[in-house]
Design a protein around this motif. Structure first.
Motif, PDB file in Angstrom:
ATOM      1  N   HIS A 108     -22.427  30.065 -20.833  1.00  0.00           N
ATOM      2  CA  HIS A 108     -22.306  29.383 -22.123  1.00  0.00           C
ATOM      3  C   HIS A 108     -23.137  30.072 -23.205  1.00  0.00           C
ATOM      4  O   HIS A 108     -22.769  30.044 -24.388  1.00  0.00           O
ATOM      5  CB  HIS A 108     -22.718  27.916 -21.977  1.00  0.00           C
ATOM      6  N   THR A 109     -24.245  30.701 -22.812  1.00  0.00           N
ATOM      7  CA  THR A 109     -25.061  31.435 -23.786  1.00  0.00           C
ATOM      8  C   THR A 109     -24.284  32.626 -24.345  1.00  0.00           C
ATOM      9  O   THR A 109     -24.204  32.813 -25.569  1.00  0.00           O
ATOM     10  CB  THR A 109     -26.366  31.919 -23.137  1.00  0.00           C
ATOM     11  N   PHE A 110     -23.703  33.434 -23.468  1.00  0.00           N
ATOM     12  CA  PHE A 110     -22.927  34.580 -23.937  1.00  0.00           C
ATOM     13  C   PHE A 110     -21.665  34.133 -24.668  1.00  0.00           C
ATOM     14  O   PHE A 110     -21.218  34.802 -25.609  1.00  0.00           O
ATOM     15  CB  PHE A 110     -22.576  35.499 -22.770  1.00  0.00           C
ATOM     16  N   GLN A 111     -21.105  33.003 -24.254  1.00  0.00           N
ATOM     17  CA  GLN A 111     -19.918  32.465 -24.937  1.00  0.00           C
ATOM     18  C   GLN A 111     -20.262  32.091 -26.376  1.00  0.00           C
ATOM     19  O   GLN A 111     -19.544  32.471 -27.317  1.00  0.00           O
ATOM     20  CB  GLN A 111     -19.424  31.248 -24.158  1.00  0.00           C
ATOM     21  N   ASP A 112     -21.352  31.353 -26.574  1.00  0.00           N
ATOM     22  CA  ASP A 112     -21.771  30.969 -27.915  1.00  0.00           C
ATOM     23  C   ASP A 112     -22.215  32.177 -28.733  1.00  0.00           C
ATOM     24  O   ASP A 112     -21.974  32.248 -29.946  1.00  0.00           O
ATOM     25  CB  ASP A 112     -22.921  29.954 -27.842  1.00  0.00           C
ATOM     26  N   PHE A 113     -22.880  33.123 -28.080  1.00  0.00           N
ATOM     27  CA  PHE A 113     -23.324  34.330 -28.772  1.00  0.00           C
ATOM     28  C   PHE A 113     -22.117  35.104 -29.296  1.00  0.00           C
ATOM     29  O   PHE A 113     -22.118  35.567 -30.446  1.00  0.00           O
ATOM     30  CB  PHE A 113     -24.148  35.198 -27.815  1.00  0.00           C
ATOM     31  N   GLU A 114     -21.086  35.221 -28.476  1.00  0.00           N
ATOM     32  CA  GLU A 114     -19.888  35.950 -28.908  1.00  0.00           C
ATOM     33  C   GLU A 114     -19.200  35.250 -30.066  1.00  0.00           C
ATOM     34  O   GLU A 114     -18.740  35.889 -31.015  1.00  0.00           O
ATOM     35  CB  GLU A 114     -18.910  36.109 -27.738  1.00  0.00           C
ATOM     36  N   LEU A 149     -31.059  37.946 -35.172  1.00  0.00           N
ATOM     37  CA  LEU A 149     -32.089  37.018 -34.690  1.00  0.00           C
ATOM     38  C   LEU A 149     -31.638  35.566 -34.840  1.00  0.00           C
ATOM     39  O   LEU A 149     -31.882  34.735 -33.949  1.00  0.00           O
ATOM     40  CB  LEU A 149     -33.394  37.249 -35.452  1.00  0.00           C
ATOM     41  N   ALA A 150     -30.980  35.247 -35.953  1.00  0.00           N
ATOM     42  CA  ALA A 150     -30.490  33.883 -36.168  1.00  0.00           C
ATOM     43  C   ALA A 150     -29.465  33.509 -35.105  1.00  0.00           C
ATOM     44  O   ALA A 150     -29.483  32.379 -34.578  1.00  0.00           O
ATOM     45  CB  ALA A 150     -29.880  33.762 -37.563  1.00  0.00           C
ATOM     46  N   ILE A 151     -28.578  34.442 -34.773  1.00  0.00           N
ATOM     47  CA  ILE A 151     -27.580  34.184 -33.729  1.00  0.00           C
ATOM     48  C   ILE A 151     -28.262  33.936 -32.390  1.00  0.00           C
ATOM     49  O   ILE A 151     -27.926  32.987 -31.667  1.00  0.00           O
ATOM     50  CB  ILE A 151     -26.605  35.381 -33.621  1.00  0.00           C
ATOM     51  N   LEU A 152     -29.230  34.773 -32.060  1.00  0.00           N
ATOM     52  CA  LEU A 152     -29.935  34.651 -30.784  1.00  0.00           C
ATOM     53  C   LEU A 152     -30.703  33.339 -30.695  1.00  0.00           C
ATOM     54  O   LEU A 152     -30.634  32.629 -29.675  1.00  0.00           O
ATOM     55  CB  LEU A 152     -30.881  35.839 -30.608  1.00  0.00           C
ATOM     56  N   ILE A 153     -31.432  32.993 -31.766  1.00  0.00           N
ATOM     57  CA  ILE A 153     -32.233  31.765 -31.756  1.00  0.00           C
ATOM     58  C   ILE A 153     -31.340  30.532 -31.669  1.00  0.00           C
ATOM     59  O   ILE A 153     -31.606  29.599 -30.898  1.00  0.00           O
ATOM     60  CB  ILE A 153     -33.127  31.702 -33.013  1.00  0.00           C
ATOM     61  N   ARG A 154     -30.254  30.515 -32.453  1.00  0.00           N
ATOM     62  CA  ARG A 154     -29.345  29.357 -32.405  1.00  0.00           C
ATOM     63  C   ARG A 154     -28.753  29.181 -31.017  1.00  0.00           C
ATOM     64  O   ARG A 154     -28.690  28.069 -30.478  1.00  0.00           O
ATOM     65  CB  ARG A 154     -28.216  29.529 -33.421  1.00  0.00           C
ATOM     66  N   THR A 155     -28.324  30.292 -30.431  1.00  0.00           N
ATOM     67  CA  THR A 155     -27.670  30.231 -29.126  1.00  0.00           C
ATOM     68  C   THR A 155     -28.614  29.696 -28.058  1.00  0.00           C
ATOM     69  O   THR A 155     -28.260  28.786 -27.296  1.00  0.00           O
ATOM     70  CB  THR A 155     -27.160  31.630 -28.722  1.00  0.00           C
TER      71      THR A 155
END
Length: 318
Positions: A108-114, A149-155
């Motif tokens: 789910h982390t990689f799914q949201d990151f993508e 960084l925003a994408i990583l932190i949100r995910t």
């Protein structure tokens, strides 16, 4: 209360993942195309990341976002393909609770990151088409770093509570998961505890990440179409739209199976289980395979750089 569920608290000590129902007799044959897909995924995404990292001419916002997309595709494939191949090759279906929760978290982390990276790429296309003269001043290296960084932190922020909330549940109804890997909605269906909090938070995560991303991507293309329609030249309009084809393919490959699966689960007729498994596999397995192919075929700079890298040794040796 917050310890990982064990055999004394549950009727089962492990989960059983499911391959493709009804096709068990041909698992060894199925393993051949799935193995080929996995190799293509690894080769394609690693190649794109290395080419963008080493070639200075590709150190531009569009290609940095493409490298992020390749990284998320690579991570998603490493979380899903090995489990499926393990089922096909060894008929090994058991997975411990901690291993299942960890796999669920990373999937789910990689799914949201993508999803977030695809949104960032849509923003890149909006700026490139709507404000081409200000493109370099808007999407600076500092801006790209902040977006990443925003994408990583949100995910990570929305995904960390999911396995923590699962640890409070007890499992006594069944231990057979519907898919070849562990997914949050699939796991909570097996619990005999009150899963209201898990369901509400899971729905919040989906709506606030992929749901919101999809709406913003649609809005981005409304802005793009508005700009394109204002271009006087027919050739100019086609050229502007052509720069979006690769990204549109990524959007379709990622969101279409997910939307179809959600619609079928909620509003569609009752279908055989292998139909739902097939659509879920399309969502998790097809984008990592197809995205590198689409971007190499449609992006001349990437294609030319890869060809140059592979032919570099020829002239040196001669």
């Amino acid at each position: 209360m917050m310890s990982v569920p064990n055999a004394t608290e549950n009727a089962f000590s492990t989960f059983l993942v499911t391959g493709i129902p009804g096709l068990e007799a041909i698992y060894m044959w199925l393993s051949i195309p799935f193995s080929a897909m996995f190799l293509v995924t690894l080769a394609g995404n690693i190649t794109i990341m290395l080419v963008i990292w080493t070639e200075r001419s590709l150190h531009a916002p569009m290609y940095f976002f493409l490298a992020m997309l390749a990284a998320s595709d690579l991570g998603l494939s490493l979380c899903t393909f090995p489990t499926m191949l393990r089922i096909f090759w060894l008929k090994a279906r058991e997975m411990s609770f901690p291993a299942c929760f960890i796999q669920m978290f990373f999937i789910h982390t990689f799914q949201d990151f993508e999803s977030a990276v695809i949104l960032a790429m849509a923003f890149d296309r909006v700026v490139a088409i709507s404000k081409p003269l200000h493109y370099a001043s808007i999407l600076t290296s500092g801006a790209i770093t902040k977006i990443g960084l925003a994408i990583l932190i949100r995910t990570i922020a929305v995904q960390i509570p999911l396995p923590i909330l699962l640890r409070r549940l007890h499992f006594c109804r069944s231990n057979v998961l519907s898919h070849s890997y562990c997914l949050h909605p699939d796991i909570i269906k097996l619990s005999c505890s009150n899963t209201r909090i898990n369901s509400i938070f899971g729905l919040f995560v989906v709506l606030s990440t992929m749901g919101l991303d999809f709406l913003l991507i649609l809005f981005s293309y409304v802005l793009i179409l508005k700009t394109v329609l204002n271009i006087a030249s027919h050739v100019g309009r086609l050229k502007a739209l052509n720069t979006c084809i690769s990204h549109l393919c990524a959007v379709v490959l990622f969101f279409t199976p997910m939307i179809c699966l959600s619609m079928l689960h909620r509003f569609g007729p009752k279908l055989p289980s292998h139909v739902y498994v097939l659509i879920a596999n399309m969502h998790f397995l097809i984008p990592p395979v197809m995205n590198p192919i689409v971007y190499v075929v449609k992006t001349k700079q990437i294609r030319d750089t890869i060809i140059k890298v592979f032919h570099r040794k020829g002239p040196e040796e001669s």
